[in-house]
Design an enzyme around this catalytic site. Structure first.
Site, PDB file in Angstrom:
ATOM      1  N   HIS A  63       0.862  -1.182   0.000  1.00  0.00           N
ATOM      2  CA  HIS A  63       0.000   0.000   0.000  1.00  0.00           C
ATOM      3  C   HIS A  63       0.895   1.227   0.000  1.00  0.00           C
ATOM      4  O   HIS A  63       2.124   1.118   0.123  1.00  0.00           O
ATOM      5  CB  HIS A  63      -0.957  -0.015   1.187  1.00  0.00           C
ATOM      6  CG  HIS A  63      -0.310   0.056   2.535  1.00  0.00           C
ATOM      7  ND1 HIS A  63       0.506  -0.948   3.045  1.00  0.00           N
ATOM      8  CD2 HIS A  63      -0.351   1.021   3.500  1.00  0.00           C
ATOM      9  CE1 HIS A  63       0.913  -0.610   4.251  1.00  0.00           C
ATOM     10  NE2 HIS A  63       0.420   0.585   4.553  1.00  0.00           N
ATOM     11  N   HIS A  65       1.178   3.945   2.063  1.00  0.00           N
ATOM     12  CA  HIS A  65       1.672   4.686   3.212  1.00  0.00           C
ATOM     13  C   HIS A  65       3.194   4.772   3.068  1.00  0.00           C
ATOM     14  O   HIS A  65       3.840   3.820   2.611  1.00  0.00           O
ATOM     15  CB  HIS A  65       1.290   3.998   4.520  1.00  0.00           C
ATOM     16  CG  HIS A  65      -0.120   4.282   4.936  1.00  0.00           C
ATOM     17  ND1 HIS A  65      -0.833   3.442   5.761  1.00  0.00           N
ATOM     18  CD2 HIS A  65      -0.954   5.330   4.653  1.00  0.00           C
ATOM     19  CE1 HIS A  65      -2.044   3.951   5.963  1.00  0.00           C
ATOM     20  NE2 HIS A  65      -2.137   5.093   5.302  1.00  0.00           N
ATOM     21  N   ASP A  67       5.947   4.565   4.771  1.00  0.00           N
ATOM     22  CA  ASP A  67       6.942   3.617   5.275  1.00  0.00           C
ATOM     23  C   ASP A  67       6.971   2.323   4.475  1.00  0.00           C
ATOM     24  O   ASP A  67       7.834   1.471   4.708  1.00  0.00           O
ATOM     25  CB  ASP A  67       6.710   3.325   6.764  1.00  0.00           C
ATOM     26  CG  ASP A  67       5.304   2.852   7.081  1.00  0.00           C
ATOM     27  OD1 ASP A  67       4.354   3.372   6.477  1.00  0.00           O
ATOM     28  OD2 ASP A  67       5.145   1.973   7.954  1.00  0.00           O
ATOM     29  N   HIS A  68       6.061   2.175   3.520  1.00  0.00           N
ATOM     30  CA  HIS A  68       6.032   0.975   2.683  1.00  0.00           C
ATOM     31  C   HIS A  68       6.433   1.243   1.234  1.00  0.00           C
ATOM     32  O   HIS A  68       6.458   0.302   0.434  1.00  0.00           O
ATOM     33  CB  HIS A  68       4.639   0.346   2.722  1.00  0.00           C
ATOM     34  CG  HIS A  68       4.276  -0.186   4.066  1.00  0.00           C
ATOM     35  ND1 HIS A  68       4.388  -1.521   4.409  1.00  0.00           N
ATOM     36  CD2 HIS A  68       3.837   0.454   5.184  1.00  0.00           C
ATOM     37  CE1 HIS A  68       4.022  -1.684   5.670  1.00  0.00           C
ATOM     38  NE2 HIS A  68       3.680  -0.498   6.159  1.00  0.00           N
ATOM     39  N   HIS A 141      -7.005  -2.807   6.314  1.00  0.00           N
ATOM     40  CA  HIS A 141      -6.243  -1.648   6.781  1.00  0.00           C
ATOM     41  C   HIS A 141      -7.014  -0.375   6.429  1.00  0.00           C
ATOM     42  O   HIS A 141      -8.114  -0.427   5.875  1.00  0.00           O
ATOM     43  CB  HIS A 141      -4.847  -1.667   6.148  1.00  0.00           C
ATOM     44  CG  HIS A 141      -3.870  -0.737   6.782  1.00  0.00           C
ATOM     45  ND1 HIS A 141      -3.750  -0.595   8.153  1.00  0.00           N
ATOM     46  CD2 HIS A 141      -2.952   0.109   6.242  1.00  0.00           C
ATOM     47  CE1 HIS A 141      -2.805   0.286   8.416  1.00  0.00           C
ATOM     48  NE2 HIS A 141      -2.316   0.731   7.269  1.00  0.00           N
ATOM     49  N   ASP A 208       0.357  -4.247   6.736  1.00  0.00           N
ATOM     50  CA  ASP A 208      -0.521  -3.657   7.744  1.00  0.00           C
ATOM     51  C   ASP A 208      -1.958  -4.168   7.621  1.00  0.00           C
ATOM     52  O   ASP A 208      -2.584  -4.059   6.562  1.00  0.00           O
ATOM     53  CB  ASP A 208      -0.525  -2.140   7.600  1.00  0.00           C
ATOM     54  CG  ASP A 208       0.868  -1.540   7.728  1.00  0.00           C
ATOM     55  OD1 ASP A 208       1.835  -2.317   7.831  1.00  0.00           O
ATOM     56  OD2 ASP A 208       0.977  -0.306   7.739  1.00  0.00           O
ATOM     57  N   HIS A 266       7.766  -4.839  11.427  1.00  0.00           N
ATOM     58  CA  HIS A 266       6.974  -3.601  11.438  1.00  0.00           C
ATOM     59  C   HIS A 266       6.716  -3.142  12.873  1.00  0.00           C
ATOM     60  O   HIS A 266       5.600  -2.802  13.250  1.00  0.00           O
ATOM     61  CB  HIS A 266       5.652  -3.827  10.678  1.00  0.00           C
ATOM     62  CG  HIS A 266       4.982  -2.554  10.250  1.00  0.00           C
ATOM     63  ND1 HIS A 266       3.971  -1.980  10.985  1.00  0.00           N
ATOM     64  CD2 HIS A 266       5.157  -1.753   9.169  1.00  0.00           C
ATOM     65  CE1 HIS A 266       3.551  -0.875  10.374  1.00  0.00           C
ATOM     66  NE2 HIS A 266       4.266  -0.719   9.264  1.00  0.00           N
TER      67      HIS A 266
END
Length: 306
Positions: A63, A65, A67-68, A141, A208, A266
């Site tokens: 996804h 976000h 941090d990914h 999520h 997530d 994570h």
């Protein structure tokens, strides 16, 4: 035999810490490099891991976000700089196409590598080719998020003593594989009588999510289940409100799936000691490890598995 291992390039969640970089995970398998969720600083993590970024052949974004995915642009630029000649396949939720483009074209550079995009707009098999079958499922999520299951093909293994007893050798072995039976000295030999099917190994990558059936489906009988566990059970209320899992929940999902090994990752920056995650999950699922940066988690092929 090609190496088969998971290498942790980062295991922190939203923000890095002094000890943990934002997440990034590399599976080296069947002469390919599968890179999952490259967060900020992933390119540098390859240097510390003493791994050439050119091993990467496929990049998966669960996804968008930050941090990914913040490391995606720099990884593509690095592969471009290194003049890789193999295609770079990129898999991501189709709803995030505009974010993929922003990351890919966010700076000025002359792209010469061959990037093959695979925007995923439905669950199920995304691609099925010689090395792997790639499957995606929607996770639970806050934004469109995909979990992944990668499976290698089944292979036929001959049973040496039965091959010898049947008097089989040389080119006729290829005939047996092709035609499913051969005749030797008047006797018909069937492939099923002198061989077995070795089921291809699978791995699951769970980003997530709250606990859900998709997690169990993706991780069913997986050799390695790489799974987010952002919080410990004492902060279950935070896990619920932010749509994440605790270590205990991840272990419960791994147990339900029948996974062979669980690697937790994570971790929230609030936790200094990731071993607490291992201890919490280990009460439910014994073969568990809390991810450590630059550590390798091998999953060697078991030649006798059936």
């Amino acid at each position: 035999m090609s190496c088969r291992e998971l290498i942790i390039l980062g295991c922190s969640s939203q923000q890095p810490t002094r000890m943990r970089n934002q997440g990034a995970y590399l599976f080296r398998w069947n002469n390919e490099g599968l890179l999952f969720d490259p967060g900020e600083g992933t390119q540098r993590q390859f240097i510390f891991a003493n791994i050439a970024p050119t091993v990467v052949s496929r990049i998966f974004i669960s996804h968008f976000h930050g941090d990914h995915c913040l490391g995606l642009g720099s990884m593509l630029m690095r592969l471009n700089l290194d003049k890789v000649t193999h295609p770079i396949h990129c898999y991501y939720p189709a709803s995030g196409k505009k974010y993929f483009d922003r990351l890919r074209y966010g700076t000025i550079y002359h792209e010469t590598i061959h990037v093959v995009e695979h925007p995923v707009d439905k669950e199920g098999i995304v691609e099925d080719f010689g090395n792997f079958r790639i499957e995606a499922r929607k996770l639970d999520h806050l934004v469109d998020t995909l979990g992944w299951r990668i499976t290698e093909p089944d292979t036929i293994k001959f049973i040496p003593e039965k091959i010898k007893a049947a008097g089989l050798r040389g080119p006729i072995m290829q005939d047996l594989l092709r035609d499913d039976h051969v005749t030797v000295n008047g006797n018909t030999i069937y492939l099923k009588d002198v061989s077995y099917v070795r089921k291809g190994d699978s791995i699951a990558v769970i980003a997530d999510t709250l606990p859900c059936q998709s997690v169990v489906d993706l991780a069913k009988d997986a050799r390695i289940m790489l799974c987010e566990s952002t919080y410990l059970e004492e902060h279950l209320h935070l896990a619920k409100s932010h749509y994440h899992m605790t270590a205990k929940q991840a272990a419960t999902q791994a147990l339900a799936a029948g996974a062979q090994q669980l690697v937790l990752t994570h971790f929230s920056a609030r936790y200094l000691n990731s071993k607490e995650f291992e201890l919490e999950a280990g009460k439910i699922f014994p073969n568990v490890a809390a991810a450590e940066e630059f550590r390798s988690y091998p999953f060697p092929k078991n030649p006798s598995s059936k």
